[in-house]
Design an enzyme around this catalytic site. Sequence first.
Site, PDB file in Angstrom:
ATOM      1  N   GLU A 152      21.581 -27.019  57.153  1.00 23.49           N
ATOM      2  CA  GLU A 152      21.996 -27.098  55.751  1.00 23.49           C
ATOM      3  C   GLU A 152      23.399 -27.698  55.730  1.00 23.49           C
ATOM      4  OE1 GLU A 152      20.242 -23.523  53.047  1.00 23.49           O
ATOM      5  OE2 GLU A 152      21.493 -22.850  54.683  1.00 23.49           O
ATOM      6  N   ILE A 153      23.551 -28.804  55.015  1.00 24.98           N
ATOM      7  CA  ILE A 153      24.883 -29.397  54.851  1.00 24.98           C
ATOM      8  C   ILE A 153      25.431 -28.869  53.533  1.00 24.98           C
ATOM      9  CG2 ILE A 153      26.192 -31.527  54.557  1.00 24.98           C
ATOM     10  CD1 ILE A 153      24.212 -32.988  56.232  1.00 24.98           C
TER      11      ILE A 153
END
Length: 703
Positions: free
Chosen positions: A460-461
């Site tokens: 997850e960015i």
Amino acid sequence: MSISFRQQNNIGFIEFDHPQAKVNILSAEVLQQFDAIVEEIKRKSEIKAVFILSKKKDIFIAGADIKEIEGINEKEEGVLKAQAGQNIFNQLEDLNILTIAVIDGVALGGGCELALACRYRIATFNEKVRIGLPEVNLGIIPGFGGTYRMPRLLGLEKGLRMIATGKVISGPEALKAGLVDRLYPAQGLEEHLLNFLEEVSPKPVTRRKPKKFKQKFLEDNPIGRLVLFKEFRRSVLESTKGFYPAPLKAVEVVEASVGKSREFALELERKGFSELVTTKVSKNLVKVFYLSEKYKKLTWPGTENLTAKPLNRAAVLGAGVMGGGIAQLLSFQGMSVRLKDINYEAIGKGLKAARKIFDQAVHKRKTSASFSRIRMAQISPALDYSGFPEADVVIEAVVENMDIKKKVFAELGKVTSPQALLCTNTSALSVTQMAQATQNPSRVIGLHFFNPVHRMPLIEIVKTDLTSLETLAAALQLVKRLGKTPIVVKDGCGFLVNRVLLGYINEAGRLLEEGAGLTQIDKLVTDFGLPMGPFLLTDEVGIDVGIKVLHILADGLGERFKPVETFEKIYKAGFLGKKSGKGFYVHGKSRSLNPKVMSMVTVHHRRAWNSQEAIDRMILLMVNEAALCLQEKIVEDPGAVDIGMIMGMGFPPFRGGLLRYADSLGIEMVIDRLRAFEKNFGPRFQPCPFLLKMQERQEKFFS
Ligand code: 3H9
């Protein structure tokens, strides 16, 4: 035209080059063109040999057109589709001249089947060469003769394994298996091809390797084959749990066609293909294929034209399980890594964790021992910030405590180069607050890796309102370089995956406190298709980690995330899960229920429960939370939710993803069930406005 034909003296060259497309595919139109060329070759009696090549870089042929496959809704259509390809490949196989497939890239599905119908296959040393029959990943079996030709070329065991597992192999592996006849350098290839022709023209080379004793015993007599296919069925059922019909169908088709004619075997194949291609499972797996293709190469509006600076030197702060795993991944991908912690004992643990992953890779023959040694040596330990000023990227993986994280980021802001990318691996805390502790918050971003880092495909960015587009572009580039799939999430408590996941785990705890059995709940969830139940998963992740994240979520998002009393008690008793040997289960050579845990369960309101209600409670709570994430724009679209939950928690791909599953139930049913649960179990089930709006407009998540 997607295929061209040229003739040089008495040698023909068929060259694939699908216009304006990145890959060559065997659409109905392309197959017709190929058929016409084969007919032309038949008419030209002077042609003695034909090479089949691709003009595209790193691609031979990526298979039949998946869009066409997706569009098949009737079995009869499936039969006709397969038969068309089978007939053409039979013509190719029956040509009375030398036919040679030249594979300088990806040859998958129908592309591999075309090569199998040739007399010889040559691959290059190009490391992009990948050959195989991955059709089972789309919920189907090969339909252009792969089930007939692969086992006949490699032997029953190896051939069936390729088909039933969808395993894709490299050039050297293909040579070893006997799937290709030669490996040549891509440079000067034409000369090698002509030499090969001279070699095989007078005297054909045998491709089949002599069978070893065990292979002979298993494959060449009826009893051996009985054992072989029985064992295959067992292992297929063990790995698919019966949710994926394609691998079993592959075993059935290959077994029934042993010793039979080509005609008979191909008829069985197209029948099997057509039965599978119309199933919901196949349709869902195709959707998941598109989603994962999309997210693998995700870009973000505004970042498309930004060329991110190459990231070669990394620093990791915190040498725990996550820090060690991240350091290993970075060095595995060729970066030099400085690993910092507060004492050598802690660093020793991180290095040990990294070495263990390298050793496993060597053991599984994924890398060589020397490669691992070199890459491991690229991780250097430090107790101070030496090496940090040179780092292009820093990843913080210290304890989940905001005060400590802020202090660390304030220090990082001072000791790193102003261009360095500063990332946090927090799984739930505010990235914005950490960014604000630095002088330049625009270069701070979240990179939430999942545990175990080397195995979990998702990152997850976490983009804050302060993160610059340059920072986001660099983070996307890094994630792709690490071979992971990104989803971009907004900086909200727990981001996407943990927020959706932890609500479900807490709900499992509530079921426990209503008198449901722990192993029964875990089984219910695996029967639904998840790889493990909520309690076993919590043991894997760590009960302490789960409790900590639940507290963060409860503080940020409200009461519904407050950990159930039983979880707190188990945690306080020191049962942390697998890492401490005991959690909900006792983890040893075998796994058993931890008897002490059962005595700690506080049953608040014992009630009769049924399986359907229990699974609906857990899954629909996730759907509601995911819809809330869409409402709050934590993620922009339902595809990100589905890919996130498939890759982050193992939500079953055969169901298409969490929200595609909700679509299959229909919005009316989702809301009816949630309302009923709200009445019986409380406001956590109240359908969120996003869902209500969908109901009002009669919408689906995926239109
Ligand atoms: C089959 O063959 C069945 C037969 O046995 C019998 C039938 C009866 N079809 O970024 P890229 C698209 S089943 C349609 O260069 P990469 C892909 O979606 C097939 N489209 O990729 C993407 O589109 P977009 C068995 C296809 O380098 C673009 O091409 N074969 C197909 O990262 C490529 O973009 C497979 O399962 C296709 N067959 O990876 C292989 N293949 O640009 C599936 C690709 O719009 N393909 N596209 O996003 C792959 O695994 C990867 O795409 C591949 C390239 C490794 C080839």
